[in-house]
Write a protein that holds these residues in place. Structure first.
Motif, mmCIF file in Angstrom:
data_model
loop_
_atom_site.group_PDB
_atom_site.id
_atom_site.type_symbol
_atom_site.label_atom_id
_atom_site.label_comp_id
_atom_site.label_asym_id
_atom_site.label_seq_id
_atom_site.Cartn_x
_atom_site.Cartn_y
_atom_site.Cartn_z
ATOM 1 N N PHE A 160 0.796 -1.214 0.000
ATOM 2 C CA PHE A 160 0.000 0.000 0.000
ATOM 3 C C PHE A 160 0.833 1.271 0.000
ATOM 4 C CE2 PHE A 160 -2.994 -3.166 1.463
ATOM 5 C CZ PHE A 160 -4.098 -2.839 0.702
ATOM 6 N N GLY A 161 2.152 1.151 0.085
ATOM 7 C CA GLY A 161 2.970 2.349 0.092
ATOM 8 C C GLY A 161 2.796 3.187 -1.156
ATOM 9 N N GLN A 162 2.545 2.527 -2.289
ATOM 10 C CA GLN A 162 2.448 3.273 -3.545
ATOM 11 C C GLN A 162 1.197 4.134 -3.634
ATOM 12 O OE1 GLN A 162 1.789 0.818 -6.961
ATOM 13 N NE2 GLN A 162 0.686 -0.735 -5.816
ATOM 14 N N ILE A 163 0.181 3.853 -2.813
ATOM 15 C CA ILE A 163 -1.025 4.657 -2.909
ATOM 16 C C ILE A 163 -1.185 5.611 -1.739
ATOM 17 C CG2 ILE A 163 -2.239 2.888 -4.220
ATOM 18 C CD1 ILE A 163 -3.790 2.226 -1.668
ATOM 19 N N GLU A 164 -0.225 5.612 -0.834
ATOM 20 C CA GLU A 164 -0.317 6.525 0.297
ATOM 21 C C GLU A 164 0.106 7.937 -0.124
ATOM 22 O OE1 GLU A 164 -1.882 4.104 3.187
ATOM 23 O OE2 GLU A 164 -1.443 6.235 3.232
ATOM 24 N N PRO A 165 -0.566 8.971 0.374
ATOM 25 C CA PRO A 165 -0.121 10.335 0.092
ATOM 26 C C PRO A 165 1.295 10.539 0.602
ATOM 27 C CG PRO A 165 -2.288 10.305 1.133
ATOM 28 C CD PRO A 165 -1.743 8.916 1.201
ATOM 29 N N GLN A 166 2.125 11.164 -0.200
ATOM 30 C CA GLN A 166 3.514 11.374 0.170
ATOM 31 C C GLN A 166 3.697 12.732 0.838
ATOM 32 O OE1 GLN A 166 5.734 8.899 -0.279
ATOM 33 N NE2 GLN A 166 3.887 7.782 -0.877
ATOM 34 N N PRO A 167 4.690 12.852 1.726
ATOM 35 C CA PRO A 167 4.941 14.153 2.349
ATOM 36 C C PRO A 167 5.230 15.225 1.308
ATOM 37 C CG PRO A 167 6.158 12.415 3.473
ATOM 38 C CD PRO A 167 5.592 11.817 2.221
ATOM 39 N N ASP B 8 -11.417 2.144 5.274
ATOM 40 C CA ASP B 8 -11.351 3.476 5.873
ATOM 41 C C ASP B 8 -9.982 4.058 5.569
ATOM 42 O OD1 ASP B 8 -10.864 5.534 8.104
ATOM 43 O OD2 ASP B 8 -12.935 4.954 8.522
ATOM 44 N N LEU B 9 -9.948 5.332 5.173
ATOM 45 C CA LEU B 9 -8.690 5.973 4.782
ATOM 46 C C LEU B 9 -7.879 6.458 5.977
ATOM 47 C CD1 LEU B 9 -9.959 8.100 1.752
ATOM 48 C CD2 LEU B 9 -8.906 5.837 1.726
ATOM 49 N N GLY B 10 -8.438 6.333 7.176
ATOM 50 C CA GLY B 10 -7.762 6.821 8.363
ATOM 51 C C GLY B 10 -6.831 5.803 8.973
ATOM 52 N N LEU C 284 -8.010 12.695 -0.005
ATOM 53 C CA LEU C 284 -8.537 13.229 1.253
ATOM 54 C C LEU C 284 -7.520 12.919 2.333
ATOM 55 C CD1 LEU C 284 -10.909 14.447 2.928
ATOM 56 C CD2 LEU C 284 -11.674 12.083 3.286
ATOM 57 N N GLU C 285 -7.119 13.951 3.107
ATOM 58 C CA GLU C 285 -6.069 13.771 4.102
ATOM 59 C C GLU C 285 -6.413 14.479 5.412
ATOM 60 O OE1 GLU C 285 -1.711 13.537 2.205
ATOM 61 O OE2 GLU C 285 -2.720 15.449 1.859
ATOM 62 N N ALA C 286 -5.916 13.897 6.480
ATOM 63 C CA ALA C 286 -5.766 14.622 7.740
ATOM 64 C C ALA C 286 -4.282 14.914 7.876
ATOM 65 C CB ALA C 286 -6.256 13.789 8.911
ATOM 66 N N ILE C 287 -3.924 16.183 8.078
ATOM 67 C CA ILE C 287 -2.525 16.605 8.115
ATOM 68 C C ILE C 287 -2.265 17.240 9.475
ATOM 69 C CG2 ILE C 287 -0.715 17.891 6.941
ATOM 70 C CD1 ILE C 287 -2.429 17.939 4.473
ATOM 71 N N TYR C 288 -1.233 16.741 10.143
ATOM 72 C CA TYR C 288 -0.993 17.086 11.537
ATOM 73 C C TYR C 288 0.251 17.947 11.692
ATOM 74 C CZ TYR C 288 -4.261 13.304 12.539
ATOM 75 O OH TYR C 288 -5.366 12.496 12.579
ATOM 76 N N GLU C 289 0.191 18.779 12.714
ATOM 77 C CA GLU C 289 1.371 19.571 13.070
ATOM 78 C C GLU C 289 2.461 18.685 13.650
ATOM 79 O OE1 GLU C 289 2.541 23.233 16.072
ATOM 80 O OE2 GLU C 289 0.669 22.154 16.343
ATOM 81 N N ALA C 290 2.081 17.711 14.467
ATOM 82 C CA ALA C 290 3.062 16.897 15.179
ATOM 83 C C ALA C 290 2.769 15.426 14.956
ATOM 84 C CB ALA C 290 3.027 17.213 16.673
ATOM 85 N N PRO C 291 3.800 14.578 15.028
ATOM 86 C CA PRO C 291 3.573 13.138 14.902
ATOM 87 C C PRO C 291 2.824 12.614 16.110
ATOM 88 C CG PRO C 291 5.917 13.680 14.766
ATOM 89 C CD PRO C 291 5.202 14.906 15.243
ATOM 90 N N PRO C 292 2.190 11.436 15.965
ATOM 91 C CA PRO C 292 1.516 10.866 17.123
ATOM 92 C C PRO C 292 2.536 10.443 18.167
ATOM 93 C CG PRO C 292 1.624 9.261 15.371
ATOM 94 C CD PRO C 292 2.164 10.539 14.818
ATOM 95 N N GLN C 293 2.101 10.352 19.394
ATOM 96 C CA GLN C 293 3.024 10.039 20.477
ATOM 97 C C GLN C 293 3.324 8.559 20.576
ATOM 98 O OE1 GLN C 293 0.583 11.766 23.526
ATOM 99 N NE2 GLN C 293 1.718 13.671 23.509
ATOM 100 N N ASP C 294 2.530 7.736 19.881
ATOM 101 C CA ASP C 294 2.652 6.309 20.163
ATOM 102 C C ASP C 294 2.762 5.432 18.916
ATOM 103 O OD1 ASP C 294 2.367 4.341 22.503
ATOM 104 O OD2 ASP C 294 0.946 3.548 21.064
ATOM 105 N N GLY D 297 7.916 18.968 10.994
ATOM 106 C CA GLY D 297 7.518 17.813 10.202
ATOM 107 C C GLY D 297 6.013 17.600 10.250
ATOM 108 N N LEU D 298 5.418 17.232 9.131
ATOM 109 C CA LEU D 298 3.977 17.046 9.043
ATOM 110 C C LEU D 298 3.660 15.564 8.860
ATOM 111 C CD1 LEU D 298 3.008 20.013 6.695
ATOM 112 C CD2 LEU D 298 3.129 19.964 9.182
ATOM 113 N N ARG D 299 2.726 15.085 9.634
ATOM 114 C CA ARG D 299 2.259 13.712 9.511
ATOM 115 C C ARG D 299 0.958 13.719 8.721
ATOM 116 N NH1 ARG D 299 -1.153 10.143 12.607
ATOM 117 N NH2 ARG D 299 -1.695 11.786 14.096
ATOM 118 N N ARG D 300 0.789 12.711 7.856
ATOM 119 C CA ARG D 300 -0.391 12.639 7.007
ATOM 120 C C ARG D 300 -1.093 11.303 7.153
ATOM 121 N NH1 ARG D 300 2.810 16.264 4.762
ATOM 122 N NH2 ARG D 300 1.868 17.968 3.593
ATOM 123 N N VAL D 301 -2.406 11.363 7.171
ATOM 124 C CA VAL D 301 -3.242 10.176 7.179
ATOM 125 C C VAL D 301 -4.313 10.376 6.121
ATOM 126 C CG1 VAL D 301 -4.951 8.877 8.504
ATOM 127 C CG2 VAL D 301 -2.876 9.681 9.624
ATOM 128 N N GLY D 302 -4.465 9.410 5.212
ATOM 129 C CA GLY D 302 -5.490 9.552 4.187
ATOM 130 C C GLY D 302 -5.183 8.720 2.973
#
Length: 645
Positions: free
Chosen positions: A284-291, A381-383, A513-523, A537-542
């Protein structure tokens, strides 16, 4: 569905409609916030899908029994005589000396625990408050001499007889073949209580790209519905049902749309946490949104959430509801015949992986799901938080799905964990899977509707939804691209206890469709832009969605940190945004944002949302009610390493 008194919940189990009420069971840890053995079946009931009552736990481990160390996942089905029956996987640790002999060598999977398929029936109470376990296992052990990696999570459905005359029950069992990949076993019987015979594999992978173990299998024949997304939105309380009373949005304030400016003065400073890449990276790496690459470091006013480089990104587009990664949606629809009416869903290996599904054909005569030619595997689910979904058919014939929405906080930083998703309707539109909230969710709206129309969102400026308050909200918005590359909503981070700010963004250039975060998750498995300066650094989910150059219909259901985003094209993105605690009398901290040009908000309406619970939970009351029920579990609960149940 908030966990309220629950300390930890995960997989939804056995949703069923019985005697005019909806019942949802769920995996529940009653004395800790982390997964452990000794898990029970929690229970909640509702007459309308949105107002719920806690019920006593339906299943608890029996000391010395086949489920002494946990009542794992399963299903609930109403028999032909109208009696509900729960079928579930009971587990006992090999190290538990009170649980009898191990299986014979030819049936022993050599796991840390022994799995047995068990059953329970209600004690004559139409509220299903109390259940009695049947003494004899439904299936005591797996078939002999098979290289299985697991044998759990039964799911029941009706199938036509092999001769085509009459029906019988089918039971799916999550499994996998050592060195080969995930698999789903199938059993058949005329009775839910016994007589089950192994009928081979429903389907199996020929590699481990989709996981070594397929947990929580689901199979359902879906129905076709209207092809008009606007009509669909209207039917589900969507954009077309906006009320007239509203609070008008003020003109843009011109604040810079950067995370640094959006967050509070004492903002998040946590760094990324190193983690192993997921099992699905190769596939699935090829379809994930890239930074988004940074070519000039900081932009004026801080680090912009998105930049003009967005149009330069190259992402292999996959229609998350139809087709493969290499082919456009229109071409896929032309190539695929209309036999894709069955929905097959699996949860592969562990909760850190995405739930996958196929649309294809089920061969009743040979009890096979035909993977060859099926559409998939596709992300349900894209999340990054949904796992182990379960589904039901209600009294109206609707196909309704719930999923477990996980935490993404650092373990040990919280006193509860997990919740269930909003109930989702599943159906087909043409040859695509459509997911949307059940219409009843709109009944949770309270107070005056906040509303605006025909609002221009200037490039990289925040336009606050001023006057909107609350931490639980139902937001509907129709976005027109204008000349922008991307647009959406920015959720402001409040304090250092949170993860920071995050944005829900639709990118027209990449159909993502993405959720883009200011900070990486803690866990959990952070991804940081290697080109960004330290702390930026921006973390992306989508992921990719159905390409649509027109208006974007988006519905966002926000419940504190939990966010579910539904698109009019049928995709869903579920994630967590840990913003911390808002200042007293603060508004919702949400703003429109646009990148690469000016976007237009054609319509937006928002409501505060009330609790799903019929009465506020009082911990001391609940303790007195369940004290005698919980006591035996606490006494026998062993300690062990968590596994995905």
């Amino acid at each position: 569905m908030s966990s309220i008194y629950c300390l930890q919940i995960n997989d939804p189990n056995g949703p069923v409609f019985y005697e005019g009420k909806y019942h949802v069971f769920y995996q529940h840890i009653i004395n800790g916030c982390e997964w452990d053995f000794g898990i029970v079946w929690g229970h909640a009931a509702s007459s309308d899908l949105v107002h719920w009552e806690h019920m006593p736990p339906a299943l608890l481990p029996t000391p010395g029994g086949a489920d002494a160390d946990g009542c794992f996942s399963g299903c609930c089905i109403v028999d032909e005589d109208g009696t509900p029956i729960i079928l579930y996987t009971g587990v006992r640790l090999r190290s538990n000396p009170e649980c009898g002999p191990l299986p014979p060598a030819e049936c022993d999977l050599n796991l840390p625990f022994v799995e047995t398929q068990l059953a329970a029936v209600p004690e004559g109470d139409p509220t299903l408050a109390m259940w009695s376990k049947r003494e004899e296992p439904v299936l005591p052990m797996p078939p002999p001499d098979m290289p299985l990696v697991g044998w759990r999570d039964p799911f029941i459905f009706e199938i036509k007889g092999k001769q085509g005359n009459g029906r019988e029950w089918g039971m799916l069992m999550g499994s996998g073949l050592k060195g080969q990949g995930g698999a789903i076993m199938i059993y058949r019987s005329e009775s839910l209580y016994g007589g089950w015979r192994f009928d081979g594999m429903l389907c199996e992978a020929d590699n481990t790209e989709t996981g070594a173990m397929w947990e929580c299998p689901l199979l359902l024949e879906l129905t076709q519905t209207q092809a008009n997304p606007k009509a669909s939105a209207q039917a589900t309380g969507g954009i077309q049902s906006i009320h007239d009373s509203h609070t008008q949005l003020p003109t843009p304030t011109g604040k810079p749309a950067s995370f640094r400016e959006a967050r509070n003065q004492g903002g998040q400073t946590d760094k990324a946490v190193e983690s192993e890449p997921g099992n699905f990276q190769e596939m699935f790496g090829q379809i994930e949104p890239q930074p988004i690459a940074s070519t000039s470091g900081k932009a004026a006013g801080g680090v912009s959430l998105l930049s003009r480089q967005i149009s330069d990104l190259s992402v292999v587009s996959q229609d998350s509801g139809s087709g493969s990664a290499q082919q456009p949606a229109a071409q896929q629809q032309r190539q695929q015949p209309r036999q894709h009416t069955h929905f097959l869903c699996i949860s592969p290996d562990a909760p850190t992986n995405p739930v996958l599904y196929w649309l294809g054909a089920f061969d009743h005569q040979n009890t096979k799901f035909i993977l060859e030619g099926a559409k998939g595997p596709l992300k349900l689910d894209l999340g990054d938080i949904l796992y182990a979904p379960n589904l039901m058919i209600d009294g109206k014939g609707r196909h309704i799905l719930w999923g477990w929405l996980q935490e993404r906080r650092k373990v040990g930083s919280y006193d509860y964990a997990g919740c269930l998703s909003v109930p989702r309707l599943l159906h087909l539109r043409g040859d695509r899977l459509i997911q949307e909230p059940v219409p009843e969710v709109s009944n949770l709206r309270r107070g005056q509707c906040w509303k605006t129309r025909h609002l221009s969102i200037q490039e990289e400026e925040m336009t606050p939804l001023e006057g909107l308050r609350g931490s639980s909200l139902d937001i509907e918005v129709v976005l027109d691209r204008g000349d922008a590359s991307a647009a959406g909503l920015l959720f402001q981070g409040w304090d250092a206890a949170g993860e920071g700010s995050a944005a829900i963004v639709y990118d027209w250039e990449r159909s993502v469709l993405e959720a883009i975060y200011e900070a990486p998750p803690q866990d959990m498995g952070a991804t940081q832009d290697p080109n960004a300066e330290e702390g930026d650094g921006l973390r992306r989910v989508g992921g990719p969605v159905e390409a649509d150059s027109g208006d974007v219909h988006m519905r966002i259901l926000l419940d504190h940190s939990c966010v579910e985003v539904y698109l009019g094209t049928g995709e869903v993105l579920s994630t967590r945004i840990y913003r911390g605690h808002p200042p007293e009398d603060a508004d919702a901290g949400i703003s429109f944002v646009s990148y690469g040009g000016t976007a237009n908000v054609k319509k937006c309406s928002a409501w505060a949302v009330k609790s799903i619970w019929k009465r506020d939970f009082q911990p001391h009351e609940q303790a007195s009610v369940f004290e005698t029920i919980y006591e035996p579990v606490t006494a026998v609960m062993p300690m062990g390493s968590p596994v995905a149940a």
